[in-house]
Enzyme design. Structure first.
Site, PDB file in Angstrom:
ATOM      1  CE  LYS A  61     -17.119  -7.043   2.643  1.00 36.87           C
ATOM      2  NZ  LYS A  61     -16.534  -8.324   3.114  1.00 36.87           N
ATOM      3  CG  MET A  75      22.366  13.114   4.023  1.00 35.26           C
ATOM      4  SD  MET A  75      23.510  14.244   3.216  1.00 35.26           S
ATOM      5  CE  MET A  75      22.551  14.761   1.787  1.00 35.26           C
ATOM      6  CG  PHE A  85     -10.217  -9.826  10.619  1.00 39.03           C
ATOM      7  CD1 PHE A  85      -8.986 -10.267  11.091  1.00 39.03           C
ATOM      8  CD2 PHE A  85     -10.441  -9.784   9.254  1.00 39.03           C
ATOM      9  CE1 PHE A  85      -8.003 -10.662  10.204  1.00 39.03           C
ATOM     10  CE2 PHE A  85      -9.459 -10.179   8.365  1.00 39.03           C
ATOM     11  CZ  PHE A  85      -8.238 -10.607   8.841  1.00 39.03           C
ATOM     12  CD  GLN A  86      -7.566  -7.494   7.159  1.00 34.72           C
ATOM     13  OE1 GLN A  86      -8.446  -7.245   6.328  1.00 34.72           O
ATOM     14  NE2 GLN A  86      -6.387  -7.995   6.822  1.00 34.72           N
ATOM     15  CD  GLU A 112      -1.723  -2.394   1.642  1.00 33.67           C
ATOM     16  OE1 GLU A 112      -0.528  -2.611   1.963  1.00 33.67           O
ATOM     17  OE2 GLU A 112      -2.624  -3.250   1.784  1.00 33.67           O
TER      18      GLU A 112
END
Lengths: 575, 175
Positions: free
Chosen positions: A166, A474, A116-117, A54
């Site tokens: 959802k 760096m 969940f999630q 993602e």
């Protein structure tokens, strides 16, 4: 569901079509299935680019947005899918990039129950978005999408998050898809600005003997390059830009000083520290630009033009401030300014240029600067250059001059390693005909190298140039200069064979580059690849340092142009 | 208010400011506003939120300590939030500032008279009375309530609840 009723997911896709969306960069998951399903059932022409992580999706949308000026769109699922977008959202927020991030969410009755999630992405992202929505009613989708795009792309652009449970995307949508925005508190300051203040700015300019114009990203966002050039040429003022302002003024123009700041050109920093007037347009006086705040242009007349009123006085107090769209304000300013005689000042600047040119020594091992400079010559400065973050980023900005808007894409404010490759993919999707070159370090590249799969799948002819010094260069440079060269956490031993890695993806070509004598030959071979991505692994000198350098938090006058012989004190003014 | 206890004044003198913020009545607005203060290290001393207009809006009255320059930045950041309609600082301005307090005092029958004299003097009221306690309702400027509470603390204060300040601009000015 009756045949003519839409569900929320389908309504969402239709609304995205109405916004002119061409691409969605996304990754599916349980809570987002109704939206992914709608991509099929609506037979939409929007292309869904399936990424590999993602974070990659957000950087792709970001690169697309920076290269095209249109908002990028991200679609992911709930929980970890949503939290994986966080770094990308921060990156876009810091650099004012228009993005709409759509996240799936648990169903409404499960919210707050550790389902969940489930992640409170609305709350988690709150400090790094321009605005956000948790949509509770399917019929709100059309209005929310309209508002999200409006907010993301107007005023000072930024990311907008839309969290969609959802059951909201599964439920019926019975409302008109063309909804009006309802934003009584949103005033993006497009054309309303103080015209009296513009006259006073013109009067201040007329009195200036040593003016400098500082052009930031805001000039590019407002598409004010033409007005800026007219102004600079009329008053014969040298123009420097910020890192993100590269392209706001042609860097090959005689009045261009290149970009200024911590690793900007010495002559730009010299000019800004000696000017008697600084006109900043679309810049937020980042700490990388100003160094020590109370010393920055201390004795000069300071003028600030920006669309965001919250930037006024945030870093640098200014004598004149004008809140408005850069293009509209510059157009007005052009009505009031006359030619200035700055010949003496320009002669002094020419002397700075002679005394402190950007340069590098070609002897010794292969130099990153050499590879970048040859790319600049062989692409005739026309490529879209995307960088990652670190030494190579600074050298790419120094040695790949930018003459056109939206042709230099880099994570400036956030300094997000891993930005380069996915942002290049997004830029190439938005500009299929352009040559896109991603300069990346071996550190940052490995943070998102998995997106080679996405580039390979779509046969994007991106040139990925891994400037490989086997170090986090760096940080190693800072340790050398400020910490007695104690190297800690910077040695990237264990790097893979990048050519083999690249070639393990179908259709990706890989080239090794080890000697200065081979630079042109290898670049030619890479530029000749047009049917898919290619990667150059450039084995460069391991311990080179970027100069000029203004130690963090120090005034511009403390700039060093080469490695000092003495040990330097640790910077405390900024990171 | 979930904010760090230190006040970010950058060496400038801290003063108490009364900000009136008119916002859309939407979920998350309070969190966004609290975040602007928290991120810059400001502590919110008092906060009053109530519905306004037709119920689509809310009025927040926020009292915070800080330098004028620092709070100017905070106000610009607040005004930038999409859900904020406007934000006005009523500090040192011609504004009516009031607060309400409920004080439950442990005053039995024997020392009640003394407590009631204090209540009467401040124009307060008793709103609950038992054998062992009385609850006093007082409104006024914060300093007046401080004085009332100081005098009542000679008795035993069982509980004290203050609303925080509410502000309204005087005359024709808009809050």
């Amino acid at each position: 569901m009756t045949t003519d009723a839409m569900d929320g997911g389908q309504a969402l896709i239709r609304c995205l079509e109405n916004e002119g969306v061409e691409f969605i960069f996304g990754y599916s998951g349980g809570a987002a299935i109704p939206v992914f399903d709608a991509l099929v059932t609506t037979r939409t022409k929007i292309r869904m680019v399936l990424v590999r992580h993602e974070q990659g999706a957000v950087h792709m949308a970001d690169g697309y947005a920076r290269a095209t000026g249109k908002p990028g769109v991200v679609l992911v699922t709930s929980g970890p899918g949503a939290t994986n977008t966080l770094t990308g959202i921060l990156t876009a927020h810091m650099d004012s990039v228009p993005l709409v991030a759509i996240t799936g969410q648990q169903i409404r009755p499960m919210l707050g129950k550790d389902a969940f999630q489930e992640a409170d992405i609305f709350g988690i992202t709150m400090p790094v978005v321009k605005h956000s929505y948790l949509v509770k009613d399917t019929n709100d989708i059309p209005r929310v999408v309209r508002e999200a795009f409006l907010i993301a792309s107007t005023g000072r652009p930024g990311p907008v998050l839309v969290d969609l449970p959802k059951d909201v995307t599964s439920g019926p949508c019975t409302t008109d898809l063309h909804a009006e925005p309802d934003l009584p508190g949103y005033h993006p300051n497009a054309d309303a600005f103080d015209r009296g203040e513009v006259v006073r700015i013109a009067e201040a300019l007329a009195r200036a003997r040593r003016p400098v114009i500082l052009a930031g990203h805001g000039v590019l966002i407002a598409r004010a390059e033409r007005e800026l050039q007219l102004l600079a040429e009329r008053i014969q003022a040298p123009v420097t830009t910020t890192l993100l302002g590269k392209g706001a003024f042609p860097e090959t123009h005689p009045l261009s000083l290149g970009w200024m700041g911590m690793h900007g050109t010495a002559y730009a920093n010299k000019a800004v520290s000696e000017c008697d007037l600084i006109l900043a347009v679309g810049s937020r006086f980042d700490d990388r630009i100003v160094g020590q705040q109370d010393r920055f242009c201390r004795d000069a007349v300071r003028i600030h033009i920006d669309v965001d009123s919250a930037e006024m006085g945030k870093m640098i107090p200014c004598h004149h401030t004008c809140v408005g769209d850069a293009r509209a304000v510059l157009q007005e300013l052009l009505l009031h300014v006359d030619a200035l005689d700055t010949a003496e000042w320009l002669a002094r600047i020419a002397e700075f240029r002679r005394r402190y040119p950007l340069r590098f020594r070609r002897k010794g091992g292969l130099k990153m600067q050499h590879v970048i400079q040859e790319f600049y010559r062989m692409t005739e400065g026309r490529a879209i250059v995307v960088t990652d973050v670190g030494q190579h980023q600074m050298w790419a900005a120094q040695f790949y001059l930018t003459d056109h808007p939206n042709r230099f894409l880099s994570s400036g404010g956030a300094g997000t390693m891993g930005f380069g490759l996915p942002a290049a993919i997004g830029a190439q999707f938005g500009n299929p005909e352009a040559t896109v070159v991603a300069f990346v370090g071996d550190g940052g590249f490995q943070m998102t190298s998995y997106e080679l799969a996405t580039a390979a799948l779509h046969r994007l002819p991106i040139k990925v140039v891994v400037l490989n010094n086997h170090y986090l260069g760096m940080v190693r440079q800072w340790q050398e200069l400020f910490y007695d060269d104690r190297r800690s956490g910077v040695d990237l031993e264990g790097n893979p064979d990048f050519v083999k890695l690249a070639e393990s993806y179908p259709g990706v070509r890989g080239f090794n580059l080890r000697r200065g004598a081979d630079v042109r030959k290898v670049i030619r071979r890479a530029l000749d690849v047009t049917d898919g991505p290619c990667l150059i692994n450039a084995e460069v000198e391991k311990t080179d340092n970027v100069f000029p350098m203004i130690p963090a938090g120090k005034p511009l006058e403390d700039m060093i142009v080469e490695r000092p012989r003495h040990r330097m004190e640790k910077p405390t003014g900024s990171t | 208010m979930n904010a760090p206890a230190t006040n970010a004044t950058n060496g400038m003198p801290a003063e108490s400011h009364n900000l009136s913020v008119y916002v859309a009545n939407k979920p998350g607005v309070l969190a966004r506003i609290a975040q602007v203060f928290a991120r810059r290290g400001y502590n919110i001393d008092s906060l009053v939120v109530s519905p306004a207009g037709d119920g689509h809006y809310s009025r927040m009255t926020i009292t915070a300590q800080g330098s004028r320059e620092g709070l100017d930045q905070v106000m610009r950041q607040l005004a930038k939030l999409i859900d904020v309609m406007r934000c006005v600082d009523h500090t040192g301005e011609d504004a009516v500032v009031r607060e309400m307090a409920l004080v439950k005092v442990g005053a039995g029958i024997e020392d009640r008279t003394a407590a009631l004299q204090v209540v009467d003097h401040f124009g307060a009221k008793t709103v609950d009375l038992t054998d062992r306690s009385m609850t006093v309702l007082a409104t006024g400027e914060s300093g007046k309530l401080d004085a009332l509470v100081g005098l009542l603390s000679r008795h035993r204060i069982i509980e004290l609840v203050r609303t925080g300040k509410v502000v309204m601009a005087r005359g024709e000015q808009v809050t």
